[in-house]
Write a protein that holds these residues in place. Structure first.
Motif, mmCIF file in Angstrom:
data_model
loop_
_atom_site.group_PDB
_atom_site.id
_atom_site.type_symbol
_atom_site.label_atom_id
_atom_site.label_comp_id
_atom_site.label_asym_id
_atom_site.label_seq_id
_atom_site.Cartn_x
_atom_site.Cartn_y
_atom_site.Cartn_z
ATOM 1 N N SER A 46 0.788 -1.232 0.000
ATOM 2 C CA SER A 46 0.000 0.000 0.000
ATOM 3 C C SER A 46 0.823 1.285 0.000
ATOM 4 O O SER A 46 0.327 2.324 -0.386
ATOM 5 N N ARG A 48 3.436 2.018 -1.756
ATOM 6 C CA ARG A 48 3.843 2.284 -3.142
ATOM 7 C C ARG A 48 5.266 2.858 -3.220
ATOM 8 O O ARG A 48 5.627 3.446 -4.231
ATOM 9 N N ASN A 51 7.728 0.629 -5.532
ATOM 10 C CA ASN A 51 7.339 0.505 -6.937
ATOM 11 C C ASN A 51 8.557 0.541 -7.860
ATOM 12 O O ASN A 51 9.428 1.394 -7.726
ATOM 13 N N LEU A 60 3.744 1.185 -12.718
ATOM 14 C CA LEU A 60 4.847 0.676 -11.913
ATOM 15 C C LEU A 60 4.328 -0.473 -11.040
ATOM 16 O O LEU A 60 3.147 -0.527 -10.722
ATOM 17 N N ARG A 83 11.378 8.887 -9.651
ATOM 18 C CA ARG A 83 10.492 10.029 -9.436
ATOM 19 C C ARG A 83 9.288 9.617 -8.597
ATOM 20 O O ARG A 83 8.924 10.289 -7.627
ATOM 21 N N MET A 88 6.126 9.575 -3.650
ATOM 22 C CA MET A 88 5.391 8.829 -2.616
ATOM 23 C C MET A 88 5.882 9.218 -1.218
ATOM 24 O O MET A 88 5.090 9.444 -0.299
ATOM 25 N N LEU A 91 4.731 12.666 -0.393
ATOM 26 C CA LEU A 91 3.301 12.668 -0.053
ATOM 27 C C LEU A 91 3.102 12.177 1.376
ATOM 28 O O LEU A 91 2.327 12.751 2.148
ATOM 29 N N GLN C 325 -3.619 -5.740 -4.755
ATOM 30 C CA GLN C 325 -2.734 -5.795 -5.910
ATOM 31 C C GLN C 325 -3.089 -6.990 -6.797
ATOM 32 O O GLN C 325 -3.328 -8.090 -6.313
ATOM 33 N N CYS C 480 -3.823 3.010 -0.601
ATOM 34 C CA CYS C 480 -2.470 3.293 -1.073
ATOM 35 C C CYS C 480 -2.158 4.787 -1.036
ATOM 36 O O CYS C 480 -3.015 5.641 -1.206
ATOM 37 N N THR C 481 -0.893 5.055 -0.800
ATOM 38 C CA THR C 481 -0.417 6.431 -0.663
ATOM 39 C C THR C 481 -0.746 7.270 -1.892
ATOM 40 O O THR C 481 -1.187 8.416 -1.782
ATOM 41 N N ALA C 482 -0.531 6.676 -3.059
ATOM 42 C CA ALA C 482 -0.661 7.439 -4.299
ATOM 43 C C ALA C 482 -2.040 8.058 -4.414
ATOM 44 O O ALA C 482 -2.195 9.250 -4.672
ATOM 45 N N ARG C 484 -4.592 8.034 -1.966
ATOM 46 C CA ARG C 484 -5.068 8.698 -0.751
ATOM 47 C C ARG C 484 -4.539 10.130 -0.644
ATOM 48 O O ARG C 484 -5.302 11.058 -0.388
ATOM 49 N N GLY C 486 -2.168 11.534 -3.055
ATOM 50 C CA GLY C 486 -1.951 12.170 -4.356
ATOM 51 C C GLY C 486 -3.179 12.909 -4.842
ATOM 52 O O GLY C 486 -3.106 14.074 -5.258
ATOM 53 N N LEU C 513 2.342 15.276 -10.086
ATOM 54 C CA LEU C 513 1.505 14.438 -9.229
ATOM 55 C C LEU C 513 0.603 13.546 -10.063
ATOM 56 O O LEU C 513 0.458 12.358 -9.791
ATOM 57 N N GLU C 515 0.947 12.434 -13.117
ATOM 58 C CA GLU C 515 1.679 11.342 -13.766
ATOM 59 C C GLU C 515 2.134 10.290 -12.761
ATOM 60 O O GLU C 515 2.118 9.095 -13.035
ATOM 61 N N THR C 516 2.537 10.752 -11.580
ATOM 62 C CA THR C 516 3.017 9.805 -10.577
ATOM 63 C C THR C 516 1.881 8.949 -10.027
ATOM 64 O O THR C 516 2.045 7.749 -9.822
ATOM 65 N N ARG C 518 -0.823 8.180 -11.593
ATOM 66 C CA ARG C 518 -1.165 7.252 -12.673
ATOM 67 C C ARG C 518 -0.196 6.066 -12.683
ATOM 68 O O ARG C 518 -0.588 4.917 -12.846
ATOM 69 N N ASP C 519 1.054 6.349 -12.455
ATOM 70 C CA ASP C 519 2.074 5.301 -12.459
ATOM 71 C C ASP C 519 2.042 4.424 -11.218
ATOM 72 O O ASP C 519 2.444 3.273 -11.255
ATOM 73 N N SER C 520 1.621 4.994 -10.100
ATOM 74 C CA SER C 520 1.910 4.356 -8.818
ATOM 75 C C SER C 520 0.730 3.746 -8.082
ATOM 76 O O SER C 520 0.936 2.931 -7.185
ATOM 77 N N ALA C 521 -0.481 4.152 -8.398
ATOM 78 C CA ALA C 521 -1.611 3.714 -7.582
ATOM 79 C C ALA C 521 -1.819 2.211 -7.697
ATOM 80 O O ALA C 521 -1.384 1.578 -8.651
ATOM 81 N N MET C 522 -2.487 1.656 -6.698
ATOM 82 C CA MET C 522 -2.639 0.206 -6.643
ATOM 83 C C MET C 522 -3.672 -0.319 -7.624
ATOM 84 O O MET C 522 -3.472 -1.344 -8.252
ATOM 85 N N GLN C 527 -5.221 4.576 -10.627
ATOM 86 C CA GLN C 527 -4.345 4.869 -11.757
ATOM 87 C C GLN C 527 -5.017 5.797 -12.767
ATOM 88 O O GLN C 527 -4.354 6.572 -13.442
#
Lengths: 602, 167, 619
Positions: A46, A48, A51, A60, A83, A88, A91, C325, C480-482, C484, C486, C513, C515-516, C518-522, C527
């Motif tokens: 969770s 991330r 990643n 990722l 990046r 992360m 944040l 995941q 997930c952090t992204a 929650r 982001g 933010l 783009e990140t 989108r790349d990182s979320a669970m 995403q």
């Protein structure tokens, strides 16, 4: 299993099937930054942070969750991965109380370390923060301004211990980790085992500190301050000073305590031997009654672990008569010090201040229980976890690694090998059997090196069957009896055994329960570790080595104990019952049967 | 946990909730052998009781043998579940700038006094849940209140009494 | 107790008896009871139709049937008269008596109560002549507005129902069913567009003593109500599709996960499941075969994220609706750890037609890569909003202009949001985009579940992005952090910008933010959550810059960036504005130009509404 071949950062890596990317990377010396993942405790994906970029994958991939696959090409440090990792962490910091200098985890905080690692140098994402409050119980302090929602604690509490006090509540940005309805943890059926405090990566979950309480007592000329470290403390204290786990530092521990200024440096191990005399005798009495048609309650269960005691009181309030009435060793010790020993040195109980160094957070609650008093004074006045003790040693400017080995003080400092293994799952039972078997049969326990091998090790539930024959004449009734014992550590195992008892199907005479998985060696007050399984094994090894290194290995052979009873009176006798034994409180699952809560009002 | 203890805890003072608990028991019984029934049971409980106070969650946790924190985690996750008792009607006083300057606060004070209810609370007779709204987009009608979906304009304390009398 | 259906003959008999019962009537009056019409009071309309018929003595001549959504929600309540296929709209209990009298007694079509076509600017009485219907191809909705949702006989008779299930179970192997679905080219209609046949094949091949089939009816996108229309209008179609799916993958139990916000759908589907069970179409040994299958409804509890399949499964399991995941994918380890196949309502609703009519027929519709049709919920600044079904690949402009009748109030088209909050916007340069999975993605949007929100020139794209982000941020599960944090930080930046507090570096931060995340979320929702930001930043960057640099909202939407003033040239000094102002921000003397004190003005716009001289300037 077939091997998997993949490429990580251009390097060919071959790992067994089932390895995650993170594990595969570790085999070639790449430690992918991570936060929520904790080996053998929490695999959740969770945060991330771990990643990585996987060729062909749209998004990722969290290295801690995704299995390595044949032909996979992983980039852990690509611009995209780096990046995202940094963002992360930034944040997480944006919703974290970043007042690090006032945090006890400063310089050993996983988030702080991570921020430094990924190169965070400014706070770019300021905004609203979802800070909960601070909740202080006797044992555990929850600072919800620090929580990063990794949920390791939820795994430790719910999945490993199967108690389930801590859970995620609310949703989205307002998500928080708390007991139900945000109740103060001290008012819940929390056992205060402290496993949550061991796994927390930040300063959100920690023991409620007794450091200042102890410093104050040490500085008070009217107090005679006595200290006693639990068996498991010696197995782990070195880790706090950069030593590898696996070695006991008993001598340095005694030296450090002496230099901190304690008036007497005794050893809980002595009380462990005492416990065997009391508890072993209690067990023998119950067995004898059982064999002669009496109404004794079996199986008898050990009572050394206060987390376990709280658990049974909350969840099985109708089964409390299975518990041995013995206080836990350090409480017995406190009771002896404030009565027997105080008299010996012509002090009044109120002049005595007893400090226990414990691998445990539940002990902090234990000393606050109404029952743990004699003559109007608490048996023990303060409990320091191993982590707190290490901080105090540092605070005092003591170079632990350079200390000489010293002895504990007499007369309450001498112990047998049986006491050392109290810190490991199976150890209390092993120690009890060494004595009980010998009392019944007159012979030494017939196991190589006195280790009852079926109950040695880290399985959740272990059992042993020991046949009694050629018994002493006064134990004729026990001739041919097979003593059935079970050992468990961790409350999930305790639950399993209790369900048998509740259903009336338990086949055992004697059960040892330690509240934390592995026993006190990995208790809630122990130093934190990145690999708890490995650490557990090494600390176990260290304590068995202590045991084997002692000349005396059976509690009843401890000359100080023998001498003590000459003055104290009979084992299980009147004084014992008043000072060394206790009773339990049926609490019900939500403590609804008692008004006692363990919430510290500030 | 014995049955009687439960009843004592929730029915202190002999409240007439026993029938409701009996109804809930029937639902729980019918779901007991079905996997993952917590949410369906919570739906039924909310249907029966109107909301899900922590005492009720405790009862459900015990019956289904799930830790209370998990039940609470679920209840607080889903917006459909309410832990607060709601009245039959939702009474909202707009406190947008226009309504504020035109006497919105006066209406709030009036309601507090007249209905003996705090903001966010529900009246004793469970007719109204009292809330404050951000601008409801009726600035020209200020001060405005809303009861359920109905907007009332240019509300004065006196007019408010008339409006409330209609519910 | 009804007779259990165990053969084709049983089905035919029911169809025949129902047909005979209906042919006793000269007329059928189909009253739409879709969600839109219900909220417009179609229940009262239906009752008035019935009572008027008996007053007119037409009880034996005309029968009233309650059907699902007919699609033209903007003009509801509506009804269709058979056999003449005259379509009446805008019905009220008040206008029914005269309308029925005129139609049946006087034999006149009441034209002004029929559909008004805004393009041809005339009334079109015949349903089949209305462009809204003429341009559609209905597979999923083929029975919506035709069969009685509450009558299994109607589905069997009018909809040819349960023939496909019979065919699959009695004459095809599971492998053949999977093969047919694969050959049809059907792709998941829930958003991702994964080939359904391939998914089912994985389900069929998955090892396990127990498998589950799940229908995702947690349609949460704001403005989308396609699945709801299908369940409410033709529940048996979905049940039949699930029976076939269960047979294909070897599942004996299915779950339908419906959101709690759809009580009517829950009620109608529950009734339909009970009906099917009564007739032996759910339960043990369907059609006398060894195959047993039953369905259970699980109701959501108000969490958008539960539309994501792993979150949905967690919710069915009674837990917090948090995604996990993938892999493992549901077909490997799904519900309760067992192999599970999840499709959405619309996907299942396609299945009976595919099995019945054959894969080839289905595959003849659509594009090379995506076959069949797609249902869209048409909403926003469009004349005829509602539910439409068109072949995949239909151009967006055809949907908006030919079917939807164009933009409201003669405004200009600015953009259309496709795919709900996770989608993106299509600009006027791209309005000729064919609506298929790949092309939409290439244009920064996505098919999603089929929401199509049309925005006119008065729409502020920054505010639109803020609106959607506000939604996804509010609905983030928080795991997930992204997602929650982001989405929260992105929203805060957008709020800042729309309030005139934006900084130039905000746009870069926002982009980073977005783009990140989108790349990182669970999960898929996380995403895709930055999509509205990414697509508006890409196509409407100048609007963002206007907000940030000039502190202006070009569309005049963002209240904080607006200011009202009075043009002294036009102001006659009538004082109407001053009297309308709720905060006494307008002062002046009668017959002289008034002035607005901007420090007091709350920008409610009342003055502009009341000014008869167009003297109020908003900028």
């Amino acid at each position: 299993m077939a091997d998997i071949a993949l490429k990580i950062n251009g390097r060919q890596v071959t790992v067994p099937e089932g390895y995650t990317i993170l594990e595969a990377a570790e085999t070639v010396g790449i430690e992918i930054p991570r936060l929520c993942y904790l080996k053998d405790v929490h695999k959740f994906g969770s945060c991330r942070v771990c990643n990585v970029e996987v060729k062909g994958a749209k998004a990722l991939q969290p290295a801690c969750m995704v299995a390595a696959a044949n032909g996979m090409e992983v980039f852990t440090n690509s611009p995209r991965a780096r990046r995202a990792r940094k963002v992360m962490v930034e944040l997480l910091l944006s919703d974290h109380n970043c007042d690090c200098l006032h945090c006890e985890r400063s310089l050993r905080c996983e988030l702080q370390e991570l921020a430094r690692q990924v190169g965070v140098t400014e706070a770019r994402f300021e905004g609203e923060q979802n800070f909960g409050g601070i909740d202080v119980s006797e044992s555990i302090t929850r600072d919800m301004t620090k929580c990063v929602l990794c949920r390791r604690c939820v795994s430790a509490c719910g999945n490993i211990q199967e108690v389930g006090i801590l859970s995620a509540s609310n949703r989205g940005f307002t998500t928080e980790i708390s007991p139900a309805a945000g109740l103060p943890i001290g008012s819940t059926n929390c056992t205060f085992c402290g496993q949550c405090t061991v796994v927390c990566p930040v300063g959100a979950l920690k023991e409620t500190s007794h450091r200042e309480r102890v410093w104050k007592a040490l500085a008070n000329p009217d107090k005679y301050v006595v200290v006693q470290p639990a068996p498991a403390v010696r197995s782990s204290i070195g880790e706090c000073f950069g030593m590898e786990p696996g070695e006991a530092f008993t001598g340095k521990l005694a030296a450090a305590l002496r230099r901190l200024g304690f008036d007497k440096v005794f050893d809980t191990n002595w009380a462990a031997d005492l416990t065997i005399m009391e508890e072993g005798t209690e067990f023998l009495t119950r067995v004898r009654e059982h064999l002669t048609g009496g109404k004794s309650v079996l199986p008898m269960m050990t009572s050394c672990s206060p987390g376990w005691i709280k658990y049974i009181e909350n969840h099985y309030p109708d089964e409390l008569d299975h518990l041995s009435t013995c206080k836990s060793p350090h409480m017995m010790f406190g009771a002896v010090i404030k009565s027997y020993y105080a008299k010996k040195i012509s002090k009044k109980p109120e002049d005595m201040f007893v400090v226990s160094i414990m691998p445990c957070t539940a002990k902090k609650t234990e000393i606050a229980r109404h029952e743990m008093k004699n003559d109007g004074y608490p048996n023990v006045d303060a409990v320091l976890t191993v982590r707190e003790l290490a901080d105090m040693i540092r605070d005092a400017g003591i170079d632990f690694t350079a200390l000489p080995d010293e002895q504990f003080d007499d007369p309450l400092g001498l112990s047998t090998g049986a006491a050392d293994i109290f810190g490991i799952t199976g150890g209390v039972m092993g120690a009890a059997l060494r004595t009980v078997y010998e009392i019944i049969t007159g012979r030494e326990l017939p196991f190589p090196n006195l280790h009852v091998s079926p109950i040695v090790g880290l399985d959740r539930i272990k059992e042993a069957f020991i046949k009694l024959d050629n018994v002493r004449p006064e134990w004729a009734a026990a001739e041919g009896l097979e003593i059935r014992v079970a050992v468990t550590s961790g409350l999930a195992g305790a639950k399993q055994l209790m369900e048998q008892i509740k259903a009336g199907t338990s086949a055992y005479h004697f059960i040892e329960v330690m509240g934390c998985p592995g026993g006190c060696i990995t208790g809630g007050g122990q130093p934190r570790s990145k690999d708890v399984t490995e650490t557990r094994k090494l600390r176990m090894k260290a304590l068995y080595k202590e045991d084997e290194g002692k000349k005396l290995r059976k509690s009843h052979e401890n000359p100080d104990i023998i001498a003590f009873y000459k003055e104290w009176g009979e084992i299980n006798g009147h004084a014992s019952h008043e000072y060394l034994h206790t009773h339990y409180v049926p609490r019900g699952i939500y403590n609804e049967l008692t008004d006692e809560t363990f919430t510290v009002r500030r | 946990m014995s049955e009687t203890r439960q009843e004592c805890r929730f029915c202190a003072g002999g409240c007439g909730e026993q029938a409701k608990y009996a109804e809930l028991d029937t639902v729980i019984e019918s779901y007991k052998d079905r996997e993952g029934c917590l949410i369906m049971v919570l739906h039924a409980a909310q249907e029966i009781f109107g909301y899900l106070p922590i005492e009720l969650q405790t009862y459900i946790a015990d019956k289904l043998m799930i830790p209370l924190s998990e039940v609470y985690g679920v209840v607080s996750f889903y917006s459909f579940f309410s832990m607060k008792e709601c009245g039959k009607h939702t009474l909202r006083v707009c406190l947008g700038t226009a309504c504020y300057v035109r006497g919105g606060m006066r209406l709030i004070e009036h309601i507090k006094e007249k209905l003996n209810v705090e903001v966010g609370g529900t009246t004793a007779d469970k007719t109204f849940t009292f809330e404050v709204a951000r601008c409801i987009g009726a600035c020209g009608l200020a001060p405005a209140i809303m009861i359920d979906d109905e907007v009332y304009k240019h509300v004065t304390p006196k007019y408010l009494d008339e409006i409330l009398a209609g519910y | 107790m009804v007779k259990k259906i165990s053969s084709l003959a049983d089905l035919e008999l029911i169809a025949k008896e129902y047909g005979e019962r209906m042919s006793a009537y000269e007329h059928q009056i189909l009253v739409c009871a879709g969600a839109g019409c219900i909220s417009c009071g179609c229940g009262a309309v239906r009752d008035t139709v019935r009572s008027t018929l008996s007053e007119l003595g037409l009880d034996n001549k005309a029968i009233v049937k309650e059907t699902g959504c007919m699609g033209t929600c903007a003009v509801g309540p509506v009804m269709l008269l058979l056999p003449e296929r005259i379509f009446y709209v805008g019905l009220t209990p008040e206008n029914i008596p005269s309308l029925l009298k005129a139609h049946f007694v006087d034999g006149k079509v009441v034209e002004e109560r029929t559909f008004f076509d805004p393009i041809q600017k005339k009334y079109i009485p015949g349903m089949d002549d209305i462009p809204f219907y003429k341009e559609q191809v209905r597979i999923v909705l083929r029975n919506c507005g035709i069969v009685e949702y509450g009558q299994i006989e109607s589905y069997i008779a009018d909809g040819g129902g349960y023939r496909a299930a019979h065919k699959a179970l009695t004459s095809m192997t599971p492998g053949e069913v999977v093969g047919e679905v694969k050959a049809s080219g059907l792709r998941g209609r829930g958003g991702g567009g994964f080939p359904t046949g391939q998914k089912w094949e994985a389900g069929l091949n998955a090892a396990g003593d127990r498998k589950y089939l799940v229908c995702n009816a947690d349609e949460g996108d704001p403005g989308a109500f396609m699945d709801r229309s299908v369940i409410e209008g033709d529940p048996h179609n979905v049940i039949e599709g699930m029976i076939i799916g269960g047979y294909a993958i070897g599942a004996t139990r299915g779950f339908v996960y419906i959101r709690a916000e759809y009580p009517i759908a829950v009620e109608r589907l529950s009734a339909a499941i009970a009906e099917a069970r009564d007739y032996g179409l759910l339960g043990d040994n369907l059609f006398g075969t060894d195959f047993s299958f039953d369905l259970e409804i699980r109701i959501g509890a108000g969490a958008f994220v539960c539309g994501e399949e792993t979150a949905l499964m967690a919710s069915i399991e009674g837990q917090r609706g948090e995604p996990r995941q993938k892999p493992p994918f549901p077909f490997q380890a799904g519900l309760f750890g067992k192999p599970t196949i999840i499709n959405n309502v619309e996907t299942y609703a396609n299945i009976p037609s595919i099995i019945d009519g054959g894969a080839a027929k289905f595959a003849s519709i659509g594009t090379e890569k995506a076959k069949g049709t797609k249902v869209f919920a048409l909403a926003g600044n469009i004349i005829t909003s509602g539910i439409v079904e068109v072949p995949i690949g239909t151009k967006m402009e055809d949907i908006i202009y030919k079917i939807g009748g164009g933009i409201l109030n003669g405004k200009k088209f600015k953009a259309a949001q496709v795919g709900g909050p996770s989608g993106g916007c299509i600009t006027s340069d791209n309005v000729d985009v064919p609506m298929d999975y790949e092309t939409l993605i290439a244009r920064s949007a996505m098919m999603g579940s089929g929401g199509l929100i049309v925005m006119d020139e008065d729409t502020c794209m920054v505010d639109t992005a803020r609106f959607f982000l506000d939604f996804v941020q509010d609905e983030s599960c928080g795991k997930c952090t992204a997602c929650r944090l982001g989405t929260k930080r992105m929203l805060e930046i957008l709020q800042r910008i729309t309030r005139g507090k934006g900084r130039m570096d905000d746009l870069d931060t926002l982009m980073e933010l977005a783009e990140t995340v989108r790349d990182s979320a669970m999960c898929g929702l996380g995403q895709t959550s930055p999509n509205p930001v990414l697509s508006t930043l890409r196509f409407f960057r100048e609007e963002y810059e206007a907000h940030v640099i000039d502190k202006k909202c070009p569309a005049g939407v963002c209240v904080h960036l607006l200011s009202y003033s009075i043009n002294p040239e036009k102001c006659k000094g009538c004082s109407a504005c001053a009297r309308a102002c709720p905060v006494e921000a307008i002062v002046g003397e009668l017959k002289k130009p008034y002035v607005i004190d901007r420090t007091i003005c709350v920008k409610c716009g009342n003055c502009m509404t009341v000014c008869k001289f167009g003297a109020i300037v908003k900028e």
